[in-house]
Structures are given as C-alpha cells and as structure tokens.
Design a protein around this motif. Structure first.
Motif, PDB file in Angstrom:
ATOM      1  N   PRO A 304       0.611  -1.242  -0.026  1.00 53.18           N
ATOM      2  CA  PRO A 304      -0.079  -0.087  -0.046  1.00 53.18           C
ATOM      3  C   PRO A 304       0.898   1.263  -0.102  1.00 53.18           C
ATOM      4  CG  PRO A 304       0.164  -1.054   2.126  1.00 53.18           C
ATOM      5  CD  PRO A 304       0.864  -1.967   1.261  1.00 53.18           C
ATOM      6  N   ALA A 305       1.461   1.676  -1.134  1.00 53.66           N
ATOM      7  CA  ALA A 305       2.347   2.655  -1.206  1.00 53.66           C
ATOM      8  C   ALA A 305       1.626   3.727  -0.752  1.00 53.66           C
ATOM      9  CB  ALA A 305       3.005   2.683  -2.615  1.00 53.66           C
ATOM     10  N   SER A 306       2.343   4.923  -0.536  1.00 54.10           N
ATOM     11  CA  SER A 306       1.766   6.316  -0.227  1.00 54.10           C
ATOM     12  C   SER A 306       2.968   7.395  -0.393  1.00 54.10           C
ATOM     13  CB  SER A 306       1.189   6.326   1.346  1.00 54.10           C
ATOM     14  OG  SER A 306       2.265   6.216   2.072  1.00 54.10           O
ATOM     15  N   ASP A 307       2.765   8.670  -0.210  1.00 55.58           N
ATOM     16  CA  ASP A 307       3.709   9.587  -0.030  1.00 55.58           C
ATOM     17  C   ASP A 307       4.924   9.497   0.754  1.00 55.58           C
ATOM     18  OD1 ASP A 307       2.288  10.983  -2.319  1.00 55.58           O
ATOM     19  OD2 ASP A 307       1.339  12.578  -0.849  1.00 55.58           O
ATOM     20  N   CYS A 308       4.706   8.659   1.887  1.00 58.12           N
ATOM     21  CA  CYS A 308       5.672   8.469   2.791  1.00 58.12           C
ATOM     22  C   CYS A 308       6.114   7.053   2.758  1.00 58.12           C
ATOM     23  CB  CYS A 308       4.885   8.485   4.337  1.00 58.12           C
ATOM     24  SG  CYS A 308       4.255  10.081   4.812  1.00 58.12           S
ATOM     25  N   LEU A 309       5.781   6.073   2.262  1.00 57.17           N
ATOM     26  CA  LEU A 309       5.963   4.756   2.044  1.00 57.17           C
ATOM     27  C   LEU A 309       5.888   4.173   0.584  1.00 57.17           C
ATOM     28  CD1 LEU A 309       4.297   3.243   5.403  1.00 57.17           C
ATOM     29  CD2 LEU A 309       6.910   3.882   4.901  1.00 57.17           C
TER      30      LEU A 309
END
Length: 328
Positions: A304-309
């Motif tokens: 679950p990619a995001s701006d932080c990970l």
C-alpha cells in the motif's frame, strides 16, 4: 531518570489524542474497533513513518533528524490499516518459507552428523575447540558452549509431548540419535549447533543448500531465526531494521543475490528485503518447484504505497521485480 507519568487513556481519549496530532479519522466507530483490536501503541508504531520530521544540529554541529509528534497532512487511519494487513500477510508468508527451510535444515544436519555416529552431537571431537572449551575469556573455568547446548536440548526433549520422544524415553532411557533429535529442535538450537560444527561437516551442510561457506550459512541461520521470532511473536516486520542482518555473498558466489551488494545503504543492508531474498534463494535450492518467491513477489507488488512509504521501505531495490530471483 524521569519517572513515567502519562495517564491511562480510554479508547475515546485515544481517538481524540490521535486526532489532535493530525490523524484524519473519518469514522470514530471504526477507529474504536481498530484500537480495541490491536491497541494504541501497535497502531502508532505503524503510523510512525507518517510523522513530521525536521533537521536539527546538536551541540557539536552535527545534523540529525528529529521525529515530531504530529502526523503529516493528509495522513488517514486507513493508511495504517492497509499496512497492518500487508504486514500480517508478510509475516505469515515469511513463516511459511522459514518452516520449509527449518525442516530441510533439520534433515540435513541429522543426516550429515548421523553418518559419523547416532550420538555425534554428544561427541566434543565433532566440534570446534572454541565450542567445546571450558575456559572463559578471562581464563577461568566455565561450562562450554557445547555443554550448554546439550543441556538446552535435553530440556527441550523433556518438555516434548511427541510420541516418538516418549518411545525413546521408555525404550532407550531417553537417549536419542541425532537424526531423531533434530525433529524437536527449534531453529535457534540448530543455529547454535551449526556454529559449533567442525569445518568439514559445516561446509557439507552449507553446500547442500547452495551456500559457499560456513561463515555465510552461520550468518543466514542467525538472521532467519531472528525473523522467525519476530514473525511468530506478531511483531512489525515490513520496515524493521534487522538486528541480525544476513551476510551478503561476494559478487559471483550466488549470482541471483549479487544485487544485495549493489548498495551500502543501511536500509538495503539491514532491511527486511535482504532476509526475504535469502529465503527465496534457499527455497529455490530445497525445492525448485516452490512458488514461494512468486507469491512473495505478488504480495510485495500489492504494497500500500503512499507519499511516505513504498516497497523500498523494506529495503527492496528499484526494479526488484525484474530480478531473476523473483521471476517464475
């Protein structure tokens, strides 16, 4: 030392505190359910990468990064929920692979040592002098590492409820041959035993798993045992900095793992990806038809990619999915 003085918080107060630090919570009932299921500290552990950070200089002028209490704008409770689910699947898959490695290692250890004698594990001549020495580093007398290992394994045997263990107790006064004893050993027992083996036996076992040296195999066993314990105790795995990172083979020794040498970045060296790569390699030797690497690749691609990970939070290199190790 400062005494801990923070108060107990109800679930409702926990929700308020999270919201006061900037976490977006759209559904209080759902938040209460999550907190009641996993607890505040486990949840905030998964939210840690989403906290605001800032650089600062210490009194010597060195620059550091300080992590603050507030979350980055746009951080939702669902971010943590998605990572928690991913991490649960990762631990289960890691344990699945580790089980196969551990069972195969039990067999090979019992097979190689058993050829020397049924009770080769009791014979100090089959081990290195440092493993059997009764001298401590300061020169005083102490129990050898071999004797300590024998004691731990006997305790394990006494606690076992396996029927075959009872058979050896009734028929042979409890003395078990190494090829049977390995069946009740945990990976930690096996790792300690392997570390103490003489070079010839240790290398024969290592070569059976496609590992070039005893030193590398010893490192891998220690790392696998560490990840096994983390996973079995349901601790966070996905972005853990491995306290016991697996040794990296030299370029060309194991070509499919050459990419582990391409970076000296701490996240690459000590990240979870490195031990996942080792498991994938070992399973390819143990069972060339295993689909574990393919299943892990599918899971990593669902991160679950995001701006932080991103999946690089595990220490995975860019374009990892194109490497031969993960291609069916």
């Amino acid at each position: 030392m400062v005494a801990y003085d923070k108060p107990w918080l109800s679930v409702e107060d926990q929700i308020s505190r999270l919201r006061s630090h900037g976490l977006v919570i759209d559904d209080d009932a759902r938040a209460a359910q999550v907190l009641s299921s996993i607890g505040y500290y486990r949840l905030t552990g998964y939210l840690y990468p989403f906290r605001v950070s800032e650089p600062f200089d210490d009194e010597t002028g060195r620059r550091w990064i300080r992590v603050l209490s507030d979350f980055r704008p746009g951080t939702h409770l669902t971010h943590a929920e998605e990572i928690i689910v991913f991490d649960r699947h990762l631990r289960m898959l890691a344990l699945d692979g580790l089980e196969r490695v551990e069972v195969a290692f039990r067999m090979r250890t019992g097979y190689v040592l058993g050829r020397r004698s049924p009770f080769a594990h009791e014979d100090p001549t089959n081990f290195t002098s440092s493993f059997t020495s009764e001298l401590a580093e300061d020169g005083s007398r102490s129990t050898s590492k071999h004797e300590q290992w024998v004691t731990r394994v006997r305790e394990r045997q006494q606690k076992s409820d396996e029927q075959f263990v009872q058979h050896f107790h009734d028929a042979y006064d409890g003395r078990m041959p190494i090829w049977a004893l390995t069946e009740i050993m945990e990976l930690g027992h096996l790792s300690t035993l392997y570390r103490g083996l003489n070079q010839a036996d240790a290398e024969e076992i290592a070569h059976a798993f496609g590992v070039p040296t005893k030193k590398l195999m010893t490192s891998w066993l220690g790392s696998l045992n560490y990840v096994r314990n983390v996973s079995a105790h349901h601790a966070r795995l996905f972005n853990r900095k491995l306290q016991n990172a697996p040794g990296r083979p030299g370029i060309g020794q194991i070509p499919v793992l050459d990419h582990l040498r391409e970076s000296e970045d701490a996240n690459r060296v000590f990240g979870t990806y490195s031990v996942l790569a080792v498991i994938a390699y070992l399973l390819s030797v143990i069972d060339p038809y295993s689909d574990w690497a393919e299943r892990l690749a599918d899971l990593l691609q669902s991160f679950p990619a995001s701006d932080c990970l991103s999946v690089e939070s595990l220490g995975a290199p860019q374009a990892w999915e194109s490497l031969d190790l993960w291609r069916s």
